[in-house]
Enzyme design. Sequence first.
Site, PDB file in Angstrom:
ATOM      1  N   ASP A  37      -5.369   9.701  10.123  1.00 38.08           N
ATOM      2  CA  ASP A  37      -4.052   9.185  10.465  1.00 38.08           C
ATOM      3  C   ASP A  37      -3.540   9.702  11.796  1.00 38.08           C
ATOM      4  O   ASP A  37      -3.765  10.855  12.168  1.00 38.08           O
ATOM      5  CB  ASP A  37      -3.047   9.538   9.357  1.00 38.08           C
ATOM      6  CG  ASP A  37      -3.233   8.641   8.150  1.00 38.08           C
ATOM      7  OD1 ASP A  37      -3.103   7.408   8.316  1.00 38.08           O
ATOM      8  OD2 ASP A  37      -3.537   9.155   7.052  1.00 38.08           O
ATOM      9  N   GLU A  97       0.854  -1.173   0.000  1.00 35.75           N
ATOM     10  CA  GLU A  97       0.000   0.000   0.000  1.00 35.75           C
ATOM     11  C   GLU A  97       0.899   1.234   0.000  1.00 35.75           C
ATOM     12  O   GLU A  97       1.776   1.376   0.867  1.00 35.75           O
ATOM     13  CB  GLU A  97      -0.924   0.014   1.229  1.00 35.75           C
ATOM     14  CG  GLU A  97      -1.987  -1.077   1.144  1.00 35.75           C
ATOM     15  CD  GLU A  97      -2.970  -1.073   2.310  1.00 35.75           C
ATOM     16  OE1 GLU A  97      -3.931  -1.857   2.261  1.00 35.75           O
ATOM     17  OE2 GLU A  97      -2.783  -0.294   3.270  1.00 35.75           O
TER      18      GLU A  97
END
Lengths: 408, 273
Positions: B60, B49
């Site tokens: 995040d 990824e």
Amino acid sequence: MTLTTDFNTTEPYNLPDERGHFGPYGGVFVAETLMEPIDELRTAYERYMKDPEFLAELDRDLQYYVGRPSPIYHAERMSRHFGGAQIFLKREDLNHTGAHKVNNTIGQALLAQRMGKTRIIAETGAGQHGVATATVAARLGLECVVYMGEVDVARQAPNVLRMRLLGATVVPVSSGSKTLKDALNEAMRDWVTHVDNTFYIIGTVAGPHPYPAMVRDFQSVIGRESREQMMAQTGRLPDALIACVGGGSNAIGLFHPFIGDTEVAMYGVEAAGDGIETGRHSAPLSAGRPGVLHGNRTYLIEDDDGEIIETHSISAGLDYPGVGPEHAWLKDIGRAHYVAITDTEAMEGFHALTRMEGIIPALESSHAVAYAMKLAPTLDRDQQILINLSGRGDKDINTIAAREGITL
Amino acid sequence: MSRLTQRFNDLHERGRTALIPFITAGDPNPSFTVPALHALVKAGADIIEVGVPFSDPMADGPVIQRASERALAHKMSLRKTLELVQQFRKDDQETPIVLMGYLNPIEAMGYEAFRDQAQASGVDGVLTVDMPPEEASEFLELLKASNIDPIFLLAPNSTEARIQKMGAMGRGYLYYVALKGVTGAGHLDLANVENKLKEIRQWTSLPLAVGFGVKNAETAAAIGQLSEGVVVGSALVSQIEAAQEDPSAALLGMTDLISSMRHALDAASGSLV
């Protein structure tokens, strides 16, 4: 002079749709973990906005705690000075905590209580929404955490102290540009981590659905009162409404009840900062383009690669790269006009109102005043402009002193 | 058959769990990324990824936020990320690459232009954190005419209805976010993960990859017993961050972590490597 809008439709205005869209704008653009709490919130919001008991409690709080209705004041001296339309002020600066923000935090906090949430979080730029949130959290005995960019913590120190005195934890945010947008990111991260007991009180008409609609509904008390008051005091509706637009909650609160009154022109005033042409501004509707940020599609200030650009305004409350999705839609359909006022012009508006009417406006609201100073002279003396004076300026004295070289 | 589906089929036959490292494109600088991707494959990665840096990475934690900031400081962008993938593809046509990021850079490029350029660069999957299926219909329609699989997230609080929806709309694999929180946060509760994966499997036969909170070889091995894939992001990006001034040390830190996870996964499953 006749003010016109480009808005011609017989369709009733009934937005957003069930998935939170205002035309192509709005919607729900969040990570999967937030879908369930957002759904829970939407269900509660739809239920309680029809619940007579909830609405009665909200009305009582607005009357006895906030001090509503806020008056409309005819600024006669200023009107004479600019020699055109009559200027009226909707005095949201007289609310408890000194701005319109509390209309929304009261509503959302009551909702949080109904939903059994024990912890409140919020983002804040200028600190006005943070103070309004800390205030209602104190009153309801709820834990409160406010996220605030490091830059704003420094330039709005008095509001940081007020929040802390009210019992809130203020968390300085050091990521990204260290301002309002980053505070919002951090609040979202907190929410996703504590979804079970936490209610996120967003301060403006942005974020994922239902926030833009819900915050608008809580702020629409401004416009509803204004319609009645203008009718009672002047016998008719105003010719033009003017309000500053950062995220756009005070503007939508004023505009929304007038959307069907097509003879009433609407002006949203963005922050042009150092000037649109310098790139140092906070005016997505005037100089941005559509994109997706903070849970909704709207106009944004971004670079060619879709990265959000740092914004600038003398007013921390307008220093935001996005804008509520309903404003994006009202712009596209031509129902509202969006204009921009520079830092320098806003300062002129600030001084004019302060010296001519004895009212010290917030720097955010000074943008609306400054645009009224441009618009009023182009209109006839029997025409009427209503400015939303969204907040008082005490919080800005340090900024103003620094800008004008005054040592406190 | 897409490269992702092919890869999961092959791994299934070999009894091997997919190890899926995540790194941010351009972190700590653009020249690091392509050699790092090859090194990850050598160390045992099955799929990679690649994070597309974004100015406002709402989902995040601090580790990947800082990775985004380092990459953006070098003017990394979606366009340049695609260029890096294209360079990687010159020497590796086997390992699937999944772009992971936020919607706005794709909106700015335009959905159709993105699809065409991603396809030309050799991208195999797209995971857009802030685009739930309800808002994805136009994008999904465009992807249908490509070999790019849309990857969706599922979370501990995803309802049955949503699991069904993702099962129907997703391709390649589904990414299960193992905890409520941001990337790199907290500790996994394996029993909870196991229960939720069982629930998800009632509604979909897509391979399941589990991420968020996989910090070391031990956790990876335990998760690998429950799922077809294990994603490791923040723990890996921390290795890059710790040695950002010294690329060879950063590469070594990364490959050590991935090798140890590879060994732990294979030992746990007894697969033939």
